[in-house]
Design a protein around this motif. Structure first.
Motif, PDB file in Angstrom:
ATOM      1  N   LEU A  77     -18.223   8.057  -6.777  1.00  6.10           N
ATOM      2  CA  LEU A  77     -18.011   7.080  -5.721  1.00  6.10           C
ATOM      3  C   LEU A  77     -16.524   6.847  -5.551  1.00  6.10           C
ATOM      4  O   LEU A  77     -15.736   7.035  -6.492  1.00  6.10           O
ATOM      5  N   ALA A  78     -16.134   6.407  -4.368  1.00  5.57           N
ATOM      6  CA  ALA A  78     -14.747   6.020  -4.115  1.00  5.57           C
ATOM      7  C   ALA A  78     -14.674   4.500  -4.039  1.00  5.57           C
ATOM      8  O   ALA A  78     -15.404   3.887  -3.255  1.00  5.57           O
ATOM      9  N   HIS A  79     -13.841   3.904  -4.878  1.00  2.00           N
ATOM     10  CA  HIS A  79     -13.584   2.469  -4.841  1.00  2.00           C
ATOM     11  C   HIS A  79     -12.210   2.239  -4.241  1.00  2.00           C
ATOM     12  O   HIS A  79     -11.203   2.696  -4.789  1.00  2.00           O
ATOM     13  N   ILE A  80     -12.159   1.531  -3.129  1.00  2.00           N
ATOM     14  CA  ILE A  80     -10.891   1.226  -2.471  1.00  2.00           C
ATOM     15  C   ILE A  80     -10.571  -0.236  -2.748  1.00  2.00           C
ATOM     16  O   ILE A  80     -11.332  -1.127  -2.355  1.00  2.00           O
ATOM     17  N   ARG A  81      -9.460  -0.451  -3.425  1.00  2.00           N
ATOM     18  CA  ARG A  81      -9.127  -1.786  -3.927  1.00  2.00           C
ATOM     19  C   ARG A  81      -8.129  -2.476  -3.016  1.00  2.00           C
ATOM     20  O   ARG A  81      -7.164  -1.868  -2.553  1.00  2.00           O
ATOM     21  N   PHE A  82      -8.380  -3.771  -2.812  1.00  2.00           N
ATOM     22  CA  PHE A  82      -7.510  -4.598  -1.990  1.00  2.00           C
ATOM     23  C   PHE A  82      -7.064  -5.822  -2.792  1.00  2.00           C
ATOM     24  O   PHE A  82      -7.522  -6.035  -3.923  1.00  2.00           O
ATOM     25  N   ALA A  83      -6.189  -6.618  -2.204  1.00  2.00           N
ATOM     26  CA  ALA A  83      -5.656  -7.793  -2.884  1.00  2.00           C
ATOM     27  C   ALA A  83      -6.773  -8.761  -3.245  1.00  2.00           C
ATOM     28  O   ALA A  83      -7.797  -8.855  -2.550  1.00  2.00           O
ATOM     29  N   GLY A  84      -6.567  -9.492  -4.341  1.00  2.00           N
ATOM     30  CA  GLY A  84      -7.551 -10.468  -4.789  1.00  2.00           C
ATOM     31  C   GLY A  84      -8.709  -9.870  -5.558  1.00  2.00           C
ATOM     32  O   GLY A  84      -9.727 -10.537  -5.764  1.00  2.00           O
ATOM     33  N   GLY A  85      -8.584  -8.600  -5.975  1.00  2.00           N
ATOM     34  CA  GLY A  85      -9.649  -7.969  -6.738  1.00  2.00           C
ATOM     35  C   GLY A  85     -10.800  -7.445  -5.902  1.00  2.00           C
ATOM     36  O   GLY A  85     -11.823  -7.022  -6.450  1.00  2.00           O
ATOM     37  N   LYS A  86     -10.647  -7.449  -4.575  1.00  2.00           N
ATOM     38  CA  LYS A  86     -11.727  -6.968  -3.707  1.00  2.00           C
ATOM     39  C   LYS A  86     -11.841  -5.447  -3.799  1.00  2.00           C
ATOM     40  O   LYS A  86     -10.828  -4.742  -3.803  1.00  2.00           O
ATOM     41  N   VAL A  87     -13.078  -4.949  -3.854  1.00  2.00           N
ATOM     42  CA  VAL A  87     -13.339  -3.503  -3.930  1.00  2.00           C
ATOM     43  C   VAL A  87     -14.340  -3.134  -2.838  1.00  2.00           C
ATOM     44  O   VAL A  87     -15.421  -3.721  -2.748  1.00  2.00           O
ATOM     45  N   ILE A  88     -13.964  -2.173  -2.001  1.00  2.00           N
ATOM     46  CA  ILE A  88     -14.878  -1.626  -1.000  1.00  2.00           C
ATOM     47  C   ILE A  88     -15.407  -0.299  -1.538  1.00  2.00           C
ATOM     48  O   ILE A  88     -14.638   0.617  -1.828  1.00  2.00           O
ATOM     49  N   GLU A  89     -16.723  -0.204  -1.672  1.00  3.21           N
ATOM     50  CA  GLU A  89     -17.343   1.000  -2.218  1.00  3.21           C
ATOM     51  C   GLU A  89     -17.675   1.965  -1.085  1.00  3.21           C
ATOM     52  O   GLU A  89     -18.361   1.594  -0.124  1.00  3.21           O
ATOM     53  N   VAL A  90     -17.178   3.197  -1.216  1.00  2.00           N
ATOM     54  CA  VAL A  90     -17.425   4.231  -0.206  1.00  2.00           C
ATOM     55  C   VAL A  90     -18.211   5.357  -0.866  1.00  2.00           C
ATOM     56  O   VAL A  90     -17.763   5.947  -1.854  1.00  2.00           O
ATOM     57  N   ALA A  91     -19.389   5.644  -0.315  1.00  2.00           N
ATOM     58  CA  ALA A  91     -20.255   6.689  -0.866  1.00  2.00           C
ATOM     59  C   ALA A  91     -20.433   7.800   0.156  1.00  2.00           C
ATOM     60  O   ALA A  91     -20.599   7.545   1.358  1.00  2.00           O
ATOM     61  N   THR A  92     -20.399   9.024  -0.315  1.00  2.00           N
ATOM     62  CA  THR A  92     -20.659  10.176   0.549  1.00  2.00           C
ATOM     63  C   THR A  92     -22.160  10.331   0.752  1.00  2.00           C
ATOM     64  O   THR A  92     -22.947  10.133  -0.180  1.00  2.00           O
ATOM     65  N   PHE A  93     -22.560  10.659   1.988  1.00  2.00           N
ATOM     66  CA  PHE A  93     -23.978  10.866   2.274  1.00  2.00           C
ATOM     67  C   PHE A  93     -24.536  11.951   1.352  1.00  2.00           C
ATOM     68  O   PHE A  93     -23.914  12.997   1.151  1.00  2.00           O
ATOM     69  N   ARG A  94     -25.709  11.691   0.805  1.00  2.00           N
ATOM     70  CA  ARG A  94     -26.330  12.622  -0.129  1.00  2.00           C
ATOM     71  C   ARG A  94     -27.736  12.980   0.307  1.00  2.00           C
ATOM     72  O   ARG A  94     -28.340  12.292   1.140  1.00  2.00           O
ATOM     73  N   ARG A  95     -28.263  14.034  -0.286  1.00  2.00           N
ATOM     74  CA  ARG A  95     -29.634  14.455   0.006  1.00  2.00           C
ATOM     75  C   ARG A  95     -30.333  14.841  -1.279  1.00  2.00           C
ATOM     76  O   ARG A  95     -29.695  15.026  -2.324  1.00  2.00           O
ATOM     77  N   LYS A  96     -31.635  14.977  -1.191  1.00  2.00           N
ATOM     78  CA  LYS A  96     -32.430  15.419  -2.331  1.00  2.00           C
ATOM     79  C   LYS A  96     -32.380  16.940  -2.416  1.00  2.00           C
ATOM     80  O   LYS A  96     -32.704  17.641  -1.449  1.00  2.00           O
ATOM     81  N   PRO A  97     -31.946  17.513  -3.549  1.00  2.00           N
ATOM     82  CA  PRO A  97     -31.822  18.974  -3.622  1.00  2.00           C
ATOM     83  C   PRO A  97     -33.190  19.652  -3.679  1.00  2.00           C
ATOM     84  O   PRO A  97     -34.183  19.065  -4.094  1.00  2.00           O
ATOM     85  N   LYS A  98     -33.207  20.909  -3.272  1.00  2.00           N
ATOM     86  CA  LYS A  98     -34.419  21.703  -3.389  1.00  2.00           C
ATOM     87  C   LYS A  98     -34.565  22.197  -4.824  1.00  2.00           C
ATOM     88  O   LYS A  98     -33.596  22.289  -5.569  1.00  2.00           O
ATOM     89  N   GLU A  99     -35.790  22.516  -5.190  1.00  2.00           N
ATOM     90  CA  GLU A  99     -36.054  22.914  -6.571  1.00  2.00           C
ATOM     91  C   GLU A  99     -35.281  24.173  -6.971  1.00  2.00           C
ATOM     92  O   GLU A  99     -34.830  24.306  -8.109  1.00  2.00           O
ATOM     93  N   ASP A 100     -35.113  25.116  -6.032  1.00  5.00           N
ATOM     94  CA  ASP A 100     -34.408  26.350  -6.384  1.00  5.00           C
ATOM     95  C   ASP A 100     -32.892  26.156  -6.470  1.00  5.00           C
ATOM     96  O   ASP A 100     -32.163  27.068  -6.862  1.00  5.00           O
ATOM     97  N   GLU A 101     -32.411  24.960  -6.099  1.00  2.36           N
ATOM     98  CA  GLU A 101     -30.980  24.668  -6.199  1.00  2.36           C
ATOM     99  C   GLU A 101     -30.601  24.062  -7.544  1.00  2.36           C
ATOM    100  O   GLU A 101     -29.423  23.989  -7.883  1.00  2.36           O
ATOM    101  N   LEU A 102     -31.579  23.601  -8.292  1.00  2.00           N
ATOM    102  CA  LEU A 102     -31.294  22.905  -9.540  1.00  2.00           C
ATOM    103  C   LEU A 102     -30.744  23.863 -10.597  1.00  2.00           C
ATOM    104  O   LEU A 102     -31.130  25.040 -10.648  1.00  2.00           O
ATOM    105  N   PRO A 103     -29.851  23.381 -11.469  1.00  2.00           N
ATOM    106  CA  PRO A 103     -29.324  24.226 -12.543  1.00  2.00           C
ATOM    107  C   PRO A 103     -30.431  24.635 -13.512  1.00  2.00           C
ATOM    108  O   PRO A 103     -31.490  23.997 -13.607  1.00  2.00           O
ATOM    109  N   GLU A 104     -30.178  25.686 -14.232  1.00  2.00           N
ATOM    110  CA  GLU A 104     -31.167  26.165 -15.200  1.00  2.00           C
ATOM    111  C   GLU A 104     -31.330  25.185 -16.355  1.00  2.00           C
ATOM    112  O   GLU A 104     -32.425  25.044 -16.904  1.00  2.00           O
ATOM    113  N   ASP A 105     -30.258  24.506 -16.745  1.00  2.00           N
ATOM    114  CA  ASP A 105     -30.317  23.554 -17.850  1.00  2.00           C
ATOM    115  C   ASP A 105     -30.880  22.227 -17.344  1.00  2.00           C
ATOM    116  O   ASP A 105     -30.260  21.555 -16.507  1.00  2.00           O
ATOM    117  N   PRO A 106     -32.085  21.810 -17.816  1.00  2.00           N
ATOM    118  CA  PRO A 106     -32.660  20.539 -17.342  1.00  2.00           C
ATOM    119  C   PRO A 106     -31.776  19.332 -17.620  1.00  2.00           C
ATOM    120  O   PRO A 106     -31.850  18.317 -16.905  1.00  2.00           O
TER     121      PRO A 106
END
Length: 412
Positions: A77-106
């Motif tokens: 996540l990206a936390h953008i900090r402003f005066a007074g301790g304020k933090v705006i949280e910025v998240a990148t859009f995500r999706r659910k991966p397909k089963e064949d995209e998952l790594p071999e290591d569970p």
């Protein structure tokens, strides 16, 4: 939903959040207000905080903001900090991966699942409830709904995105949050959500105790703890939620009085909540009308609280205060003219214990005379003027000069 059909105005959005949205938009990225803030603005409520969703990656966000810090190893996540301790949280859009995209290591599956970037629509379907899956687009000030959240807001209904059983299995705490939203927003549970809670209630015991403890206190910070725990008991969620705790009607009524105090501006601290949760059980174990040494009362109060405090890793100071509240209630409920009365009045927890005893007397109708008598005594003690010393000030005693140490003559 275009701007002329919804009540969200930029005047209602935090100015620093607007700065983040506008800068992302100016640099060619999608910039949406996401989550609970959109829901609250549509309901004409004041949001607690504002979160931003974007198609920019965390590293791209960091390049745009000098005051940006990337957090989280598994969920970046990206936390953008402003005066007074304020933090705006910025998240990148995500999706659910397909089963064949998952790594071999569970062992790497969780971190991989949480960091597969996607489209806004794919991101909306990853969220928990439809009313939390709404987006506000800063480019044209429209509200975007991929999951039917606007319809559920209109119907004042809590509905899960996708299959409730599957979503509750992914994160069991969602069951508690569903009950919380019902209480906070005065919504109703969709039938499928209620059935999902009935089916999945036991697995909430698998959630981290520290997270459950924080969620529990968050209920009382919003003034809905009593109602949510009552609903949790009705759906079979309470016992696995609090490690075998079984509440009763009078305890739920007492907790709802604490919620009322919160709404009136009197914050409720954790020791107070602990004492209220176990007060009914404590009074059954230590009846005030039976003679019992205070040392035994202290021991029994500790035995009642210790399983809860041990399971949730509650600090000794907090558990000590909760125990002192229970012991104080026992001593106050016995009435006046008891041994050590004056010393009892100087105990720092006694005013809080008296307030909790007064709340309990409102629930059960007992101990009202004791509460009135102690209040009268405490009020009289507070109005009594401080003693003054009319005697002339004594001169400070001069310090005696110490005689010099005699050294023995040297031996010949």
């Amino acid at each position: 939903m275009p701007r002329d059909r919804h009540p969200i105005s930029r005047k209602l959005i935090d100015p620093d959040t607007l700065k983040v949205l506008y800068r992302l938009h100016r640099h060619g990225h999608k910039a949406y207000l996401v989550g609970g803030s959109v829901r609250d603005l549509l309901l004409e409520r004041r949001p607690k905080d504002f979160d931003v969703g974007t198609d920019a990656s965390p590293n791209q966000v960091k390049k745009l903001f000098k005051n940006c810090f990337l957090v989280g190893r598994r969920f970046r996540l990206a936390h953008i900090r402003f005066a007074g301790g304020k933090v705006i949280e910025v998240a990148t859009f995500r999706r659910k991966p397909k089963e064949d995209e998952l790594p071999e290591d569970p062992a790497e599956h969780f971190g991989f699942r949480e960091n597969v970037f996607g489209t806004p629509r794919e991101d909306a379907f990853r969220r928990d409830f439809t009313i939390n899956g709404l987006f506000y687009d800063i480019s044209d000030f429209s509200v975007i709904d991929h999951v039917g959240g606007l319809e559920d807001l209109e119907a004042r209904r809590i509905r899960v995105i996708g299959d409730p059983t599957e979503r509750f299995t992914e994160d069991p705490v969602r069951m508690l949050r569903a009950l919380e939203f019902c209480a906070r927003l005065d919504f109703t549970l969709d039938a499928s959500v209620r059935e999902g809670i009935y089916a999945c209630a036991p697995i909430i015991a698998e959630a981290a105790p520290a997270r459950i403890r924080e969620e529990l206190m968050e209920l009382f910070r919003h003034g809905v703890g009593g109602r949510v725990l009552r609903d949790a008991s009705a759906t079979g969620l309470l016992e696995p939620l609090l490690a075998g705790y079984r509440g009763d009607e009078r305890t739920f009524a007492l907790l709802e009085i604490l919620d009322r105090h919160h709404r009136q501006g009197r914050p409720v601290e954790e020791p107070y909540v602990l004492a209220a949760l176990y007060l009914e059980r404590f009074l059954r174990t230590c009846p005030p009308d039976e003679p019992m040494p205070v040392t035994e009362v202290v021991r029994r109060a500790g035995l009642i609280l210790s399983p809860h405090c041990r399971y949730f890793s509650i600090a000794r100071g907090i558990s000590h205060q909760a125990r002192e509240l229970l012991v104080g209630i026992f001593r106050l409920a016995r009435g006046r003219r008891q041994r050590g009365e004056q010393r009892l009045l100087t105990h720092p927890m006694i005013p809080h214990a008296l307030k909790l005893l007064a709340d309990w007397s409102e629930v059960c109708g007992d101990y009202r005379s004791q509460v009135a008598a102690w209040r009268e005594l405490i009020d009289a003690a507070e109005k009594k003027p401080m003693p003054t010393d009319d005697k002339k000030p004594q001169r400070p005693r001069s310090r005696r000069r110490r005689k010099p140490r005699r050294t023995p003559p040297p031996k010949k």
